[in-house]
Structure formats: structure tokens, C-alpha cells
Motif scaffolding. Structure first.
Motif, mmCIF file in Angstrom:
data_model
loop_
_atom_site.group_PDB
_atom_site.id
_atom_site.type_symbol
_atom_site.label_atom_id
_atom_site.label_comp_id
_atom_site.label_asym_id
_atom_site.label_seq_id
_atom_site.Cartn_x
_atom_site.Cartn_y
_atom_site.Cartn_z
ATOM 1 N N HIS A 1 -8.463 -8.506 -0.836
ATOM 2 C CA HIS A 1 -9.039 -7.714 0.245
ATOM 3 C C HIS A 1 -8.612 -6.252 0.110
ATOM 4 O O HIS A 1 -9.424 -5.332 0.273
ATOM 5 N N TRP A 2 -7.331 -6.022 -0.209
ATOM 6 C CA TRP A 2 -6.867 -4.647 -0.422
ATOM 7 C C TRP A 2 -7.597 -4.000 -1.593
ATOM 8 O O TRP A 2 -7.947 -2.822 -1.549
ATOM 9 N N LEU A 3 -7.849 -4.779 -2.651
ATOM 10 C CA LEU A 3 -8.571 -4.239 -3.801
ATOM 11 C C LEU A 3 -9.956 -3.770 -3.384
ATOM 12 O O LEU A 3 -10.397 -2.667 -3.725
ATOM 13 N N THR B 1 5.556 6.319 1.187
ATOM 14 C CA THR B 1 5.513 4.871 1.008
ATOM 15 C C THR B 1 4.504 4.509 -0.078
ATOM 16 O O THR B 1 3.706 5.345 -0.501
ATOM 17 N N VAL B 2 4.569 3.248 -0.506
ATOM 18 C CA VAL B 2 3.672 2.738 -1.548
ATOM 19 C C VAL B 2 3.024 1.455 -1.028
ATOM 20 O O VAL B 2 3.689 0.631 -0.391
ATOM 21 N N LEU B 3 1.750 1.303 -1.323
ATOM 22 C CA LEU B 3 1.024 0.091 -0.947
ATOM 23 C C LEU B 3 1.690 -1.115 -1.620
ATOM 24 O O LEU B 3 1.855 -1.143 -2.842
ATOM 25 N N THR B 4 2.076 -2.106 -0.843
ATOM 26 C CA THR B 4 2.810 -3.261 -1.369
ATOM 27 C C THR B 4 2.052 -3.993 -2.478
ATOM 28 O O THR B 4 2.675 -4.375 -3.480
ATOM 29 N N PRO B 5 0.732 -4.216 -2.382
ATOM 30 C CA PRO B 5 0.045 -4.877 -3.493
ATOM 31 C C PRO B 5 0.177 -4.142 -4.829
ATOM 32 O O PRO B 5 0.156 -4.773 -5.886
ATOM 33 N N VAL B 6 0.342 -2.828 -4.790
ATOM 34 C CA VAL B 6 0.579 -2.081 -6.033
ATOM 35 C C VAL B 6 1.914 -2.514 -6.628
ATOM 36 O O VAL B 6 2.037 -2.761 -7.835
ATOM 37 N N MET B 7 2.926 -2.633 -5.776
ATOM 38 C CA MET B 7 4.246 -3.043 -6.277
ATOM 39 C C MET B 7 4.226 -4.490 -6.775
ATOM 40 O O MET B 7 4.956 -4.835 -7.701
ATOM 41 N N ARG B 8 3.364 -5.327 -6.201
ATOM 42 C CA ARG B 8 3.224 -6.696 -6.718
ATOM 43 C C ARG B 8 2.692 -6.673 -8.150
ATOM 44 O O ARG B 8 3.129 -7.456 -8.988
#
Length: 199
Positions: free
Chosen positions: A186-188, A73-80
């Protein structure tokens, strides 16, 4: 009456027996298959979501691999951020609206899932009850326990995969530090702590 196995495979036979009895207007005969599959309504559960920090730790523990099917899987914020760089080629919709989001978002976004569903008494915050799941498996599992689906938990196969979370801060920098929503910020912050850059 045919017996049920306690999982989805037994439901068709039990419902067949039940429907046949109801058509015959034989409520007493319908009671037995209903008893075999009956579920009591449970009181509504106040859903508590693990913090970003807790989810990041779970994703890292599982090496961002779906514990149900094994997909990376990939972290969704990366895909954003990828969508910010390629809005037409890699569309993103904040509500994942069908037809307006890239298929990768709908299939390999890292999500968390409760192995023992919260609505069935599972602890909503215990990391031992939470696993990484791809969006497809998370949606398919829904509110069901693993044994109802015939699923088992898989161990992560790729120890070096981090869902591109380890590259989130670098990607954000390289794109000129575009504005982030509170969740993304927050994820950053969390990923910077988890994956510090070499000095």
C-alpha cells in the motif's frame, strides 16, 4: 498546600503533600492536593487510524520531520528494504523487538502522533490534529498534551527532505522487487502517486 502548575513539574510537590498527609492519616489534608491533580477515568476510546494515504499526506506536509524535536525521519518500509539488502548489518524485526532491530528503526522511523491525544478528546482523523513524529518523541509524549511536557510544534526546516519515500519505488525495483506485505504494498502504491517518476 503548595500549588501545582497544571503540568508534570507540579506533580512532585502535590504528591509529596498528599503522601505526607496520608502518612499522618489525615485524609482531609490529603484531599486538597489530590483535588489539584485528580484525573477522572475516561471511557475507552475506539482508536481509528488514518489511512496510509492520509498518513503519507501528513508526512509529506511535514517533510518527514518530527514536529516535536525536528529530526528528519525515514519511512519505515524503506528501512525494511534496506534490511532486506543488509540483514545482518541493518536488522529489522517486524515487532521492533529490542536488540533485534537497528537503532535507526527505533529512533527515526516516521510515525504519526495526535497533538491533542485521542484519549483526551482529540480527533483521531483530523490532519490538523496529526503530525509527523520520530519514534522517540512519539513514545515520550504518550498520552500527554503538549503543555504538560512544555513542548511546542516546530515547522519543518528541510523543505527538500521526503523521508526517502520518494525513493521507495526505485529501491524496491533495484532490489529485484522482493515480496511486500500488504502494508508495504500500500505504501508503494501511495508513494508512486505522490512522487511520480519522470517519463
Amino acid at each position: 498546600m503548595r500549588t501545582t502548575s497544571g503540568n508534570a513539574a507540579g506533580y512532585p510537590d502535590a504528591l509529596d503533600d498528599l503522601v505526607r498527609a496520608l502518612i499522618r492519616r489525615d485524609r482531609a489534608a490529603a484531599d486538597a492536593p489530590m483535588a489539584a491533580i485528580a484525573e477522572r477515568l475516561r471511557p475507552p476510546v475506539h482508536r481509528r487510524t488514518p489511512s496510509v494515504r492520509a498518513r503519507a499526506g501528513i508526512f509529506e506536509r511535514d517533510r518527514y520531520q518530527c514536529r516535536y524535536c525536528g529530526v528528519r525521519t525515514v519511512l519505515t518500509p524503506v528501512m525494511r528494504l534496506v534490511s532486506a539488502a543488509y540483514p545482518r548489518e541493518f536488522p529489522y524485526h517486524r515487532n521492533w523487538k529490542a536488540g533485534e532491530v537497528h537503532p535507526a528503526v527505533e529512533t527515526i522511523s516516521a510515525t504519526h502522533d495526535h497533538v491533542d491525544p485521542v484519549t483526551r478528546g482529540g480527533d483521531p482523523l483530523d490532519p490538523a490534529n496529526i503530525v509527523t513524529a520520530c519514534w522517540v518523541c512519539n513514545s515520550a509524549k504518550g498520552n500527554l498534551p503538549l503543555d504538560a511536557l512544555g513542548w511546542t510544534l516546530r515547522d519543518p526546516a528541510d523543505d527538500g527532505w521526503h523521508g526517502l519515500a520518494d525513493r521507495y519505488a526505485d529501491l524496491w525495483d533495484s532490489l529485484g522487487r522482493p515480496p511486500l506485505g500488504p502494508d508495504e504494498a500500500h505504501w508503494l502504491s501511495v508513494t508512486r502517486r505522490l512522487y511520480p517518476r519522470p517519463s
